[in-house]
Design an enzyme around this catalytic site. Structure first.
Site, PDB file in Angstrom:
ATOM      1  N   GLU A 135      10.938  -9.196  -4.370  1.00 62.10           N
ATOM      2  CA  GLU A 135      11.446  -7.964  -3.743  1.00 62.10           C
ATOM      3  C   GLU A 135      12.924  -8.129  -3.399  1.00 62.10           C
ATOM      4  O   GLU A 135      13.738  -7.221  -3.609  1.00 62.10           O
ATOM      5  CB  GLU A 135      10.648  -7.665  -2.470  1.00 62.10           C
ATOM      6  CG  GLU A 135       9.211  -7.243  -2.759  1.00 62.10           C
ATOM      7  CD  GLU A 135       8.342  -7.098  -1.524  1.00 62.10           C
ATOM      8  OE1 GLU A 135       7.300  -6.454  -1.626  1.00 62.10           O
ATOM      9  OE2 GLU A 135       8.696  -7.649  -0.460  1.00 62.10           O
ATOM     10  N   GLY A 184       2.811  -8.707   1.815  1.00 59.63           N
ATOM     11  CA  GLY A 184       2.059  -8.795   0.557  1.00 59.63           C
ATOM     12  C   GLY A 184       2.451  -9.995  -0.279  1.00 59.63           C
ATOM     13  O   GLY A 184       2.072 -10.080  -1.458  1.00 59.63           O
ATOM     14  N   SER A 201       0.824  -1.212   0.000  1.00 61.19           N
ATOM     15  CA  SER A 201       0.000   0.000   0.000  1.00 61.19           C
ATOM     16  C   SER A 201       0.860   1.264   0.000  1.00 61.19           C
ATOM     17  O   SER A 201       0.482   2.276  -0.614  1.00 61.19           O
ATOM     18  CB  SER A 201      -0.946  -0.012   1.206  1.00 61.19           C
ATOM     19  OG  SER A 201      -0.213  -0.120   2.407  1.00 61.19           O
ATOM     20  N   GLY A 234       8.394  -0.687   0.513  1.00 63.11           N
ATOM     21  CA  GLY A 234       7.947  -0.515   1.889  1.00 63.11           C
ATOM     22  C   GLY A 234       8.499  -1.614   2.784  1.00 63.11           C
ATOM     23  O   GLY A 234       9.367  -2.389   2.385  1.00 63.11           O
ATOM     24  N   GLY A 249       7.242  -8.871   3.156  1.00 64.70           N
ATOM     25  CA  GLY A 249       6.521 -10.045   2.652  1.00 64.70           C
ATOM     26  C   GLY A 249       5.085 -10.135   3.096  1.00 64.70           C
ATOM     27  O   GLY A 249       4.410 -11.114   2.808  1.00 64.70           O
TER      28      GLY A 249
END
Ligand code: 5RP
Length: 226
Positions: free
Chosen positions: A103, A97, A30, A82, A95
């Site tokens: 990433e 998400g 987000s 983020g 992680g």
């Protein structure tokens, strides 16, 4: 300012690090969604993006940014992402998400990693947020037993789809174990040990390659921690 306001402030602060005509690594989540919205305003300045998830790729493409394969992009000058937790030493848990492996790959291939976060993410000791571990599906139960031996309480990440609980499947076709109860005082050691368990693709500790810069949005403004 509410949490979304803080996320936006951290995301907007990352824009100043973008150099013209470069390929930017873009994370997931987000806070990164706010960064993507800001990036779209200056998209004419960048050559392309490399994305860490299908979700971020979709947003970038919809906004008219070319999304390149990392294999074609070479070393990236900048990666912006983020975190679920971050320490003042710039080690992170990521992680939440489920995008941790991509990433980690894009972060590893980037010269500078900028972590954008609101102040709720700053912790003294990592581990209150359950540590995500991406596992090859056939190894789930074995890896879970090994994680218990390390003192953790792994939980298979599931979500409800059409009233039925189903495993969360990562962009790489794997499953996630969220490990509760770890008090991670030595993040480099724990990252290394968990990565040695057969069947683990990667874990969400970003300590061996932490962030270079943390842009931490607080009610007193965005703090830069290097
Ligand atoms: C996704 C991530 C995100 O960076 C992390 O979960 C933070 O997300 P948000 O900005 O939504 O709090 O690691 O895999």
């Amino acid at each position: 300012m509410d949490q979304n306001g803080l996320k936006l402030a951290a995301a907007a602060a990352a824009l100043q690090y973008i150099e013209d005509d470069t390929i930017i690594g873009v994370g997931t989540g987000s806070t990164v969604n706010f960064f993507i919205a800001e990036l779209l305003k200056v998209k004419h300045r960048i050559k392309a993006a490399v994305s860490s998830s299908e979700a971020s790729s979709k947003l970038l493409l919809a906004g008219g940014v070319e999304v390149m394969e990392l294999n074609d992009a070479g070393t990236l000058s900048l990666y912006v992402d983020g975190a679920d937790e971050v320490t003042a030493n710039l080690a992170m848990i990521k992680g939440g998400g489920a995008a941790l492996t991509r990433e980690k790959i894009v972060a590893a291939a980037s010269k500078i990693f900028i972590c954008i976060a609101d102040e709720s993410k700053l912790v003294q000791v990592l581990g209150t947020f359950p540590l995500p571990v991406e596992v090859i599906p056939m190894a789930r139960s074995f890896v879970a037993r090994e994680l218990v031996k390390l003192g953790g309480h792994p939980e298979w990440r599931v979500r409800e789809i059409d009233g039925v609980m189903k495993p969360v499947v990562t962009d790489n076709g794997n499953w996630i174990l969220d490990v509760h109860g770890l008090k991670i005082t030595d993040p480099v050691a724990v990252e290394t040990i968990i990565n040695q368990i057969t069947g683990v693709l990667t874990n969400g500790l970003f300590a061996r390659r932490g962030a270079n810069i943390l842009l931490l949005a607080t009610s007193d403004g965005v703090k830069t921690i290097v």
